[in-house]
Motif scaffolding. Structure first.
Motif, short mmCIF file in Angstrom:
data_model
loop_
_atom_site.label_atom_id
_atom_site.label_comp_id
_atom_site.label_asym_id
_atom_site.label_seq_id
_atom_site.Cartn_x
_atom_site.Cartn_y
_atom_site.Cartn_z
N LEU A 78 -51.89 -1.71 38.36
CA LEU A 78 -52.29 -3.15 38.91
C LEU A 78 -52.34 -3.71 37.48
O LEU A 78 -51.87 -5.20 37.43
N TYR A 79 -52.48 -3.09 36.20
CA TYR A 79 -52.30 -3.90 35.01
C TYR A 79 -50.75 -4.52 34.68
O TYR A 79 -50.56 -5.60 34.36
N ALA A 80 -49.81 -3.53 35.15
CA ALA A 80 -48.62 -4.04 34.88
C ALA A 80 -48.23 -5.08 35.81
O ALA A 80 -47.51 -6.16 35.49
N PHE A 81 -48.91 -5.23 37.02
CA PHE A 81 -48.57 -6.44 37.83
C PHE A 81 -49.01 -7.53 37.37
O PHE A 81 -48.59 -8.51 37.42
N LEU A 82 -50.52 -7.40 36.71
CA LEU A 82 -51.02 -8.71 36.15
C LEU A 82 -50.34 -9.16 35.03
O LEU A 82 -50.14 -10.35 34.87
N ALA A 83 -49.70 -8.27 34.38
CA ALA A 83 -49.05 -8.66 32.87
C ALA A 83 -47.80 -9.37 33.57
O ALA A 83 -47.28 -10.56 32.78
#
Length: 351
Positions: free
Chosen positions: A38-43
């Motif tokens: 999820l964090y990678a997608f948001l970044a």
């Protein structure tokens, strides 16, 4: 199956016989969820948004469309046989850009930038383009109408057309004002600026010299006067001022030399001739002194002090009769101070 049932029965029996506190019940912790994806997608989304904002801010500004003038004549325009055909290249107007002819809506006078196939529009009337040989005539007309244009502010025109002499006069006025207000340094700088603008401005040079003499800066005053004489060797007043400063420092021969340089241009000035005579007298050159005193007295017969000076030189030359006459003429002018009158009377007694 029987073996499995047996094991289960044994476990059940153990559990039923065991005390309640000894029964270990362990809760299996729930499996932790991973937020890495999820964090990678948001970044990645944030990077894309920032890149889009940067592209939007750095993109070149759109070129504004040229304003189109709608042509909607109420009456048909008469065609000129000398008019250039519409298919000819557009003439280059001011700014190096070709003129644009647009068709217009006959009802509303609006420019038609794009016309669809289904719209039927009346063809735009042909507009006569200016002839090349008429450009000179138009330029002359514009030049002739220039007088109808509003003129600039008179103060601005005066600043544009001010001459060096006018600028020097303005600076001279400022320097005099500074002197009246007691700003001596500003006055000195102002007089210097005047002469930098116009070296022939004699009033500024005289005022500058007078101020320097009052400040006991005689060396600077002499320098200013010498520059003035180099600029105008005919100025007898500058020569006399310089000679007086040289006499004040006991350099009488140099003072006489200064006066003799300008003497040809001051033959008709009585005070100049008398000054030369006095310097000759101080150098004991009495014949030359008498000659210049005579010239001065021919110009101003009532110069009592000059009659006295000539009497002194005549007496030094042992020409006592002439000296007596000169002393008597000096007393007759009634222009001598009491001290000088007493001096002349004593000289008469000596004779």
């Amino acid at each position: 199956m029987s073996l499995i049932n047996q094991v289960l029965n044994e476990l059940e029996n153990r559990g039923s016989n065991a005390p309640l506190g000894e029964i270990a019940i362990r809760a299996v912790p729930p499996r932790k969820r991973s937020y890495v994806k999820l964090y990678a997608f948001l970044a990645m989304a944030l990077v894309v948004v920032l890149a889009g904002v940067r592209w939007f801010m750095e993109r070149p500004a759109p070129v504004p469309e040229r304003a189109v003038i709608a042509v909607a004549p109420s009456n048909p325009v008469a065609t000129d046989p000398n008019a250039v055909p519409a298919s000819a290249p557009a003439p280059v107007m001011a700014g190096g850009e070709p003129s644009v002819l647009q068709s217009s809506d006959g009802l509303h006078g609006k420019p038609l930038l794009e016309v669809g196939d289904e719209e039927q529009v009346e063809p735009a009337p042909e507009v006569e383009k200016p002839k090349r040989h008429n450009r000179k005539r138009k330029a002359q007309q514009l030049a002739g109408n220039a007088g109808d244009l509003p003129t600039e502010d008179p103060e601005i025109q005066q600043l544009k057309t001010v001459s060096p002499q006018q600028r020097a006069a303005n600076e001279f006025g400022k320097a005099n004002l500074a002197l009246q207000e007691g700003r001596t340094n500003d006055a000195l700088a102002g007089y210097r600026n005047v002469l930098l603008i116009d070296a022939s401005y004699k009033e500024a040079r005289r005022a500058w010299v007078a101020l320097l003499i009052n400040l006991k800066r005689n060396d600077e005053a002499e320098s200013v006067l010498k520059k003035g004489l180099r600029h105008d060797p005919h100025d007898a007043l500058f020569a006399m001022q310089l000679a007086r400063l040289q006499v004040a420092r006991d350099d009488v021969p140099l003072a006489l030399k200064t006066l003799q340089k300008t003497l040809p241009y001051a033959e008709g000035q009585a005070d100049y001739q008398a000054f030369v005579a006095a310097l000759f007298q101080r150098l004991n050159q009495h014949e030359e002194a008498v000659a210049h005193y005579r010239v001065a007295l021919r110009l101003v017969p009532n110069g009592g002090i000059w009659w006295m000076g000539m009497g002194i030189s005549l007496q030094a030359l042992q020409r006592n009769d002439e000296a007596r006459v000169a002393y008597q003429r000096a007393l007759a002018t009634s222009s001598l101070t009491p001290q000088l009158q007493a001096f002349v009377q004593n000289k008469l007694k000596e004779l």
